[in-house]
Scaffold this active site. Structure first.
Site, PDB file in Angstrom:
ATOM      1  N   ASP A   4     -33.784 -37.601   0.525  1.00  0.00           N
ATOM      2  CA  ASP A   4     -32.710 -37.161  -0.350  1.00  0.00           C
ATOM      3  C   ASP A   4     -31.649 -36.504   0.530  1.00  0.00           C
ATOM      4  O   ASP A   4     -31.960 -35.985   1.608  1.00  0.00           O
ATOM      5  CB  ASP A   4     -33.271 -36.162  -1.368  1.00  0.00           C
ATOM      6  CG  ASP A   4     -32.212 -35.611  -2.299  1.00  0.00           C
ATOM      7  OD1 ASP A   4     -31.339 -36.380  -2.742  1.00  0.00           O
ATOM      8  OD2 ASP A   4     -32.261 -34.397  -2.584  1.00  0.00           O
ATOM      9  N   ASP A  57     -28.705 -34.101  -0.548  1.00  0.00           N
ATOM     10  CA  ASP A  57     -28.420 -32.698  -0.870  1.00  0.00           C
ATOM     11  C   ASP A  57     -29.726 -31.947  -1.110  1.00  0.00           C
ATOM     12  O   ASP A  57     -30.469 -32.248  -2.038  1.00  0.00           O
ATOM     13  CB  ASP A  57     -27.513 -32.613  -2.095  1.00  0.00           C
ATOM     14  CG  ASP A  57     -26.183 -33.327  -1.874  1.00  0.00           C
ATOM     15  OD1 ASP A  57     -25.718 -33.371  -0.725  1.00  0.00           O
ATOM     16  OD2 ASP A  57     -25.621 -33.849  -2.856  1.00  0.00           O
TER      17      ASP A  57
END
EC number: 3.1.3.82
Length: 180
Positions: free
Chosen positions: A14, A16
């Site tokens: 991922d 953020d």
């Protein structure tokens, strides 16, 4: 990517909350703050023979905060910056959609938006990924759910040292491979 390349495991990261701090709606490099240790963590994955992919929901596009081109430009810059530190990201996928978006073109439910597995499955089709040895690292339940939906393990990073966390994930993946 050539079809004849050998299958390798992949680490789907991922963005953020893993690659950079989750400062919400990060669409420009001026707003990006790197997660400490991320270049070392990615180098570790590279050295272990993993493809390293970024998968990220970017609803700021659907909300009109920045454009898809802005996101692509940010990702190009991020990959260049990481590359200067010897950390290679092989590919990136992002989902600009959100059912509560303010822009009609992006106000849709999309299988690529996590917790859907679309970005993971798309990368696995594009690259010769060995899904039996692949995993997701994310900072939210939706990341882990996307991993589960794609049939791979998901690990939730909660802001400790990402380099140490990746080392622990690699050990766990190695143990799982030995026990199978």
């Amino acid at each position: 990517m050539t079809a004849s390349a050998p299958r390798r495991p992949a680490a789907f990261l991922d963005r953020d909350g893993v690659i950079n701090y989750n400062d919400h709606y990060v669409g420009t490099r001026e707003r990006l703050r790197w997660m400490p240790g991320i270049a070392a963590a990615i180098r570790q994955l590279n050295a272990a023979g993993y493809y390293v992919f970024i998968i990220t929901n970017q609803s700021g596009v659907a909300r009109g905060m920045f454009s898809e081109d802005d996101v692509r430009a940010l990702h190009r810059w991020m990959l260049d910056e990481l590359n200067t530190q010897g950390a290679r990201i092989d590919d990136v996928r992002f989902c600009p959609h959100h059912v509560e978006g303010t822009l009609d073109a992006y106000r849709v439910a999309c299988e690529h938006r996590k917790p859907g597995p679309g970005m993971i499955l798309d990368l696995a089709k594009t690259w010769p990924v060995d899904m039996t040895r692949s995993f997701v690292i994310g900072d939210s339940a939706s990341d882990v759910e996307a991993a589960k939906a794609a049939g791979i393990p998901g690990f939730r990073f909660e802001g400790e040292d990402i380099d140490v966390f990746v080392k622990q994930v690699l050990i766990e993946m190695q143990r799982a491979a030995v026990s199978n």
